[in-house]
Every structure is written in C-alpha cells, then in structure tokens.
Design an enzyme around this catalytic site. Structure first.
Site, PDB file in Angstrom:
ATOM      1  N   ASP A 159       0.844  -1.205   0.000  1.00 26.34           N
ATOM      2  CA  ASP A 159       0.000   0.000   0.000  1.00 26.34           C
ATOM      3  C   ASP A 159       0.878   1.253   0.000  1.00 26.34           C
ATOM      4  O   ASP A 159       0.597   2.227  -0.699  1.00 26.34           O
ATOM      5  CB  ASP A 159      -0.914  -0.017   1.231  1.00 26.34           C
ATOM      6  CG  ASP A 159      -1.648  -1.341   1.343  1.00 26.34           C
ATOM      7  OD1 ASP A 159      -2.449  -1.639   0.453  1.00 26.34           O
ATOM      8  OD2 ASP A 159      -1.383  -2.098   2.304  1.00 26.34           O
ATOM      9  N   HIS A 187      -4.778  -3.355   6.525  1.00 28.77           N
ATOM     10  CA  HIS A 187      -4.545  -3.621   5.103  1.00 28.77           C
ATOM     11  C   HIS A 187      -5.871  -4.066   4.503  1.00 28.77           C
ATOM     12  O   HIS A 187      -6.145  -5.253   4.333  1.00 28.77           O
ATOM     13  CB  HIS A 187      -3.484  -4.707   4.903  1.00 28.77           C
ATOM     14  CG  HIS A 187      -3.427  -5.181   3.481  1.00 28.77           C
ATOM     15  ND1 HIS A 187      -2.990  -4.393   2.455  1.00 28.77           N
ATOM     16  CD2 HIS A 187      -3.817  -6.345   2.912  1.00 28.77           C
ATOM     17  CE1 HIS A 187      -3.090  -5.052   1.317  1.00 28.77           C
ATOM     18  NE2 HIS A 187      -3.596  -6.245   1.568  1.00 28.77           N
TER      19      HIS A 187
HETATM   20  P1  NAI Z   1      -2.284 -18.330  -4.019  1.00 31.30           P
HETATM   21  O1  NAI Z   1      -3.639 -18.898  -3.806  1.00 31.30           O
HETATM   22  O2  NAI Z   1      -1.702 -18.291  -5.384  1.00 31.30           O
HETATM   23  O3  NAI Z   1      -1.240 -19.115  -3.097  1.00 31.30           O
HETATM   24  C1  NAI Z   1      -1.472 -19.400  -1.761  1.00 31.30           C
HETATM   25  C2  NAI Z   1      -0.732 -20.674  -1.432  1.00 31.30           C
HETATM   26  O4  NAI Z   1      -0.825 -20.887  -0.035  1.00 31.30           O
HETATM   27  C3  NAI Z   1      -1.290 -21.913  -2.121  1.00 31.30           C
HETATM   28  O5  NAI Z   1      -0.250 -22.580  -2.815  1.00 31.30           O
HETATM   29  C4  NAI Z   1      -1.817 -22.750  -0.967  1.00 31.30           C
HETATM   30  O6  NAI Z   1      -1.663 -24.150  -1.178  1.00 31.30           O
HETATM   31  C5  NAI Z   1      -0.924 -22.265   0.167  1.00 31.30           C
HETATM   32  N1  NAI Z   1      -1.458 -22.536   1.510  1.00 31.30           N
HETATM   33  C6  NAI Z   1      -2.743 -22.533   1.928  1.00 31.30           C
HETATM   34  N2  NAI Z   1      -2.820 -22.891   3.218  1.00 31.30           N
HETATM   35  C7  NAI Z   1      -1.561 -23.131   3.632  1.00 31.30           C
HETATM   36  C8  NAI Z   1      -1.005 -23.556   4.867  1.00 31.30           C
HETATM   37  N3  NAI Z   1      -1.780 -23.835   5.919  1.00 31.30           N
HETATM   38  N4  NAI Z   1       0.338 -23.689   4.947  1.00 31.30           N
HETATM   39  C9  NAI Z   1       1.110 -23.441   3.877  1.00 31.30           C
HETATM   40  N5  NAI Z   1       0.636 -23.059   2.682  1.00 31.30           N
HETATM   41  C10 NAI Z   1      -0.684 -22.892   2.562  1.00 31.30           C
HETATM   42  O7  NAI Z   1      -2.321 -16.881  -3.364  1.00 31.30           O
HETATM   43  P2  NAI Z   1      -1.301 -15.664  -3.568  1.00 31.30           P
HETATM   44  O8  NAI Z   1      -1.744 -14.861  -4.717  1.00 31.30           O
HETATM   45  O9  NAI Z   1       0.088 -16.170  -3.544  1.00 31.30           O
HETATM   46  O10 NAI Z   1      -1.617 -14.789  -2.278  1.00 31.30           O
HETATM   47  C11 NAI Z   1      -1.321 -15.269  -0.977  1.00 31.30           C
HETATM   48  C12 NAI Z   1      -1.959 -14.389   0.072  1.00 31.30           C
HETATM   49  O11 NAI Z   1      -1.425 -13.080   0.051  1.00 31.30           O
HETATM   50  C13 NAI Z   1      -3.468 -14.203  -0.093  1.00 31.30           C
HETATM   51  O12 NAI Z   1      -4.058 -14.312   1.198  1.00 31.30           O
HETATM   52  C14 NAI Z   1      -3.598 -12.786  -0.587  1.00 31.30           C
HETATM   53  O13 NAI Z   1      -4.845 -12.221  -0.238  1.00 31.30           O
HETATM   54  C15 NAI Z   1      -2.465 -12.136   0.159  1.00 31.30           C
HETATM   55  N6  NAI Z   1      -2.009 -10.843  -0.377  1.00 31.30           N
HETATM   56  C16 NAI Z   1      -1.640  -9.871   0.524  1.00 31.30           C
HETATM   57  C17 NAI Z   1      -1.179  -8.646   0.115  1.00 31.30           C
HETATM   58  C18 NAI Z   1      -0.788  -7.598   1.115  1.00 31.30           C
HETATM   59  O14 NAI Z   1      -0.490  -6.487   0.679  1.00 31.30           O
HETATM   60  N7  NAI Z   1      -0.732  -7.849   2.415  1.00 31.30           N
HETATM   61  C19 NAI Z   1      -1.090  -8.336  -1.317  1.00 31.30           C
HETATM   62  C20 NAI Z   1      -1.452  -9.421  -2.188  1.00 31.30           C
HETATM   63  C21 NAI Z   1      -1.914 -10.625  -1.722  1.00 31.30           C
END
Ligand code: NAI
Length: 328
Positions: A159, A187
């Site tokens: 952000d 966030h």
């Molecule tokens: P994604 O769905 O592509 O990947 C998430 C991965 O986490 C998947 O491979 C899944 O198998 C794994 N996962 C789920 N539960 C798990 C557990 N208990 N232990 C280990 N791995 C686990 O999602 P992406 O795009 O990589 O985003 C990840 C997170 O980041 C989302 O929650 C998204 O909302 C968040 N995010 C946060 C931002 C921020 O600024 N704080 C910005 C962009 C995304």
C-alpha cells in the site's frame, strides 16, 4: 562468509511464492553478503508444485542459495527460522461470511504461531502477507507467547509503494523525491494513505498538493482499492508487486530506513496515536538495529483522525471476532 540465514516461506507454491522465492534466492531479501537457506511450507496437495518451483530455483544457480527444504508440517518448516514470510492463507470464497474466513485462517495461523514459538531461532522476524494480514498476524502472535510481540508484523508496504507510485505519477517526480508518506490502519479498503507529513523534494506535500478533492476522492480510494483494480485488469490478484513489497519490508527491517525518511508497516501498537495497545495496525515506522519503531509525536489533523479511527475500529472488530471464536 556468513552462515546461511533460514528463511521460511509459507504458500510457497502460490503465485506470490513464485515471484518471491527468486528474489530471496538472488539476495534481495537480506543483502548481497548473506547466504540463505529456504524452508518452504505448503499443504500436502501443493507439495509437488512446490517441488517444481524448487527445481527452478536450483536451475537459477544462485550463488547465495545454500539449500531448499520442503515441508507440509509447520513444526518442521519453522525449525531454526530466522525470517518467516507467512504468505499462504485461506482466500474468501464466494458467499463466505467474515466469521468463516477468520475461522479458516485461524486454523492456519494458530498452528504456525505455535510452531514459531516452539522452534524458530531467537532472532525470528515474522511478516504476515496472507489476508486478512493484520488479524492473521495477531492470531499467530497470540500463540507464540515466548517470542517478543514486536517480531510479528503484517504487510502494508505494498500500500505504501502504491501510494508513492500514485504521487509520483500525479506530480511527475521520481519516487526518490517523495518522503514520509504513511499508511495507517488495516490492510483493507479502510486503510488511510496519508500525505499529511509527506515531503516532495524537501517541501511539505500539503503545499505542493493543494487539491483536497483529488486527495480525498482519487488518491486515497485509488491506493485503497488498487488490489481490486489489479484483479479486474489482470484476472489474477497482484503477486509480483506483493512479493516485491515483502522483500522491501524485510530488507528495511534488517537494514534500516534512511535518515530523514520512514516507511509503513503493520506493527503491534503500544497505544500510540490512540490505536488500542496490542492491535497490529499500520503506522509510519523507522527501522534501525533490526527493529521497527513507530514514529512518535506527529500531529494528527481532523481529516486524518477520522480516517485512522475508522480503519482502527475495523481492526478492533476483527480482534473481537477472533476472540469470540477462541482463536486468540
Ligand atoms: P495463491 O492462492 O496463489 O497461493 C497461496 C498458497 O498458499 C497456495 O499454494 C496454498 O496451497 C498455500 N497454503 C494454503 N494454506 C496453507 C497452509 N496452511 N500452509 C502453507 N501453505 C498454505 O495466493 P497468492 O496470490 O500467492 O496470495 C497469498 C496471500 O497473500 C493471499 O491471502 C492474498 O490475499 C495475500 N495478499 C496480501 C497482500 C498484502 O499487501 N498484504 C497483497 C497481495 C496478496
């Protein structure tokens, strides 16, 4: 040379993981003199995909990458961790209530907090990226009573970077001319990106940007809703920019903020600026000697006060909700 630093990354097979791991391996997380050992955590169904990413990491022949281990058990993944990037989370499915979302994430961040408490290195630094990031960080922290509370942080650096980018475009100046922008609160769409104390080429931003309407109706919502705009355009949520911000957050934590500037991070509140103690809320922060500190003594005008309060109230509600669910 230095001993390798253990970096645990959860959600390693996800889209942020794919962008993040290569930046870590290339030395951008900690600096060009620090070798790293990656410890990847995934759910069992995604371990194979994580192995594929690990194969590609090997193929990068990164001089600083001294090893990769893959786990589906948090206890093992956080063993000896110096830095932990908690990226994996449960996304909101269609029709899911907030309570269900918090509960599903509690099922992830509670055991991870316990594992960090049990096995992480004494200098552990935790960054939660997975949403709802602030409250997931609060859950993990609650289950790691032996780790100093201020080692748990959540990411609002994306952000912050988005705010810099919007200002840079509006003013036609490079981002390097912008100082002391701040993100306050959660966030989420309620966050408050603020230029109240910002500087543009050394001048107060409020003197350069006098268009209040642009600030209130354009700048703030554009930054706060940028994630949705990326999904709309890309068909996928922001990943490389999120990974880049995670790199920035940890790099700054370890290496410090430059003199005369600050950054934004969600850190545990000590009650500063009326943010209830214990909430993990975004503040303007400086970093030195491996610690983030909330910038003190800023004057908060009425415009800012109302927006900070609104976002902090949302955080307090999330905290109450996870308390009610017995997650903290
Ligand atoms: P994604 O769905 O592509 O990947 C998430 C991965 O986490 C998947 O491979 C899944 O198998 C794994 N996962 C789920 N539960 C798990 C557990 N208990 N232990 C280990 N791995 C686990 O999602 P992406 O795009 O990589 O985003 C990840 C997170 O980041 C989302 O929650 C998204 O909302 C968040 N995010 C946060 C931002 C921020 O600024 N704080 C910005 C962009 C995304």
């Amino acid at each position: 040379t230095q001993a390798p630093v253990n970096v645990t990354v959860t959600g390693a097979a996800g889209q942020i993981g794919y962008a993040l791991l290569f930046r870590i391996a290339s030395g951008q997380l900690l600096g060009p003199d620090t070798p790293v050992k990656l410890r990847l955590l995934e759910i069992p169904q995604a371990v194979k995909a994580a192995e594929g990413t690990a194969m590609e990491l090997e193929d990068g022949a990164f001089p600083l990458l001294s090893g990769i281990d893959i786990f589906d058990d948090p206890k093992q993944a956080f063993e000896g961790a110096n830095v932990a990037l908690l990226v994996g989370a449960r996304p909101r499915a269609k029709g899911m209530e907030r309570g269900d979302l918090l509960e599903a994430n509690g099922g992830i961040f509670k055991p991870q907090g316990e594992a960090i408490n049990a096995g992480a290195a004494s200098d552990i630094k935790v960054l939660v990226v997975g949403n709802p990031a602030n409250t997931n960080a609060l859950i993990a922290q609650a289950h790691a009573p032996d780790v100093p509370a201020d080692r748990f942080t959540a990411m609002t650096r994306l952000d912050h970077n988005r705010a810099l980018a919007q200002l840079s475009k509006k003013l036609g100046v490079p981002v390097t001319e912008l100082k002391k922008v701040a993100i306050w609160g959660n966030h989420s769409a309620t966050q408050y990106p603020s230029i109240a104390h910002a500087e543009v080429s050394g001048k107060p931003a409020t003197e350069v940007l006098t268009d209040q309407q642009w600030l209130a109706d354009d700048f703030i919502p554009t930054v706060a809703k940028r994630g949705a705009a990326i999904i709309e355009a890309r068909g996928l949520s922001s990943a490389a920019s999120a990974a880049s911000a995670a790199i920035d957050h940890v790099y700054t934590w370890v290496n410090g903020t430059p003199e005369g500037d600050w950054t934004s991070a969600a850190v545990v509140s000590d009650g500063s600026y009326g943010v209830p103690e214990g909430l993990i809320s975004s503040f303007p922060v400086t970093a030195a000697n491996g610690e983030y500190k909330i910038v003190q003594g800023l004057e908060i005008d009425d415009f800012s006060r109302a927006r900070i309060d609104a976002s902090v109230n949302e955080l307090a509600e999330e905290r109450d909700a996870v308390k009610k669910l017995g997650l903290i």
